[in-house]
Design a protein around this motif. Structure first.
Motif, PDB file in Angstrom:
ATOM      1  N   LYS A 132      -1.571  13.780   6.597  1.00 13.26           N
ATOM      2  CA  LYS A 132      -2.541  12.946   5.882  1.00 13.26           C
ATOM      3  C   LYS A 132      -3.170  13.710   4.723  1.00 13.26           C
ATOM      4  O   LYS A 132      -3.190  14.930   4.721  1.00 13.26           O
ATOM      5  CB  LYS A 132      -3.656  12.501   6.836  1.00 13.26           C
ATOM      6  N   ARG A 163       1.747   5.811   2.545  1.00 12.26           N
ATOM      7  CA  ARG A 163       0.833   4.718   2.212  1.00 12.26           C
ATOM      8  C   ARG A 163      -0.456   5.308   1.679  1.00 12.26           C
ATOM      9  O   ARG A 163      -0.868   6.412   2.060  1.00 12.26           O
ATOM     10  CB  ARG A 163       0.572   3.818   3.407  1.00 12.26           C
ATOM     11  N   GLU A 164      -1.061   4.562   0.774  1.00 14.40           N
ATOM     12  CA  GLU A 164      -2.314   4.988   0.180  1.00 14.40           C
ATOM     13  C   GLU A 164      -3.462   4.426   1.005  1.00 14.40           C
ATOM     14  O   GLU A 164      -3.476   3.242   1.346  1.00 14.40           O
ATOM     15  CB  GLU A 164      -2.392   4.505  -1.266  1.00 14.40           C
ATOM     16  N   THR A 165      -4.413   5.296   1.343  1.00 16.42           N
ATOM     17  CA  THR A 165      -5.587   4.897   2.108  1.00 16.42           C
ATOM     18  C   THR A 165      -6.839   5.279   1.330  1.00 16.42           C
ATOM     19  O   THR A 165      -6.756   5.943   0.292  1.00 16.42           O
ATOM     20  CB  THR A 165      -5.619   5.595   3.488  1.00 16.42           C
ATOM     21  N   ARG A 166      -7.988   4.924   1.851  1.00 11.98           N
ATOM     22  CA  ARG A 166      -9.249   5.302   1.187  1.00 11.98           C
ATOM     23  C   ARG A 166      -9.447   6.816   1.150  1.00 11.98           C
ATOM     24  O   ARG A 166     -10.116   7.345   0.278  1.00 11.98           O
ATOM     25  CB  ARG A 166     -10.431   4.672   1.923  1.00 11.98           C
ATOM     26  N   LYS A 167      -8.862   7.504   2.121  1.00 13.12           N
ATOM     27  CA  LYS A 167      -9.051   8.958   2.232  1.00 13.12           C
ATOM     28  C   LYS A 167      -7.930   9.765   1.583  1.00 13.12           C
ATOM     29  O   LYS A 167      -7.905  10.977   1.713  1.00 13.12           O
ATOM     30  CB  LYS A 167      -9.173   9.343   3.700  1.00 13.12           C
ATOM     31  N   LYS A 200       0.790  -1.235   0.000  1.00  9.14           N
ATOM     32  CA  LYS A 200       0.000   0.000   0.000  1.00  9.14           C
ATOM     33  C   LYS A 200       0.822   1.285   0.000  1.00  9.14           C
ATOM     34  O   LYS A 200       0.324   2.334   0.375  1.00  9.14           O
ATOM     35  CB  LYS A 200      -0.967   0.018   1.190  1.00  9.14           C
TER      36      LYS A 200
END
Length: 95
Positions: A56, A34-38, A14
């Motif tokens: 973030k 890291r890539e997150t949903r947000k 990720k």
């Protein structure tokens, strides 16, 4: 005698980690994202509590990497004048 150090991004699950490596193959993670949903979360390593080194919601990977590199976290290890390799290395597979 000068020690050869390498500074590079490595793919991880990720995201990517910014790695500092010496000629014996010892590595230290000095930052990452890291890539997150947000969006994309990024951080630059520190030896203390510095909340400004973590953020973030970056809109792009390039922005997250620029944020991490702007802190020059490798300097915590006495490495000055280093440049980050342009090519991202593959994730290390467990053996």
């Amino acid at each position: 005698m000068q020690v050869q150090l390498q500074l590079y991004w490595r793919y991880v699950r990720k995201g990517q980690n910014l790695m500092l490596s010496n000629e014996q193959g010892q590595e230290e993670r000095v930052g990452g994202f890291r890539e997150t949903r947000k969006g994309i979360d990024a951080y630059a390593a520190t030896f203390g509590y510095e909340p400004d080194r973590s953020k973030k919601g970056f809109p792009s990977i390039e922005d997250a990497k620029a944020f991490v590199e702007s802190f020059k976290p490798w300097e915590l290890y006495g490495v000055h004048g280093a440049t980050v390799e342009s090519e991202v290395r593959e994730e290390v597979q467990p053996t």
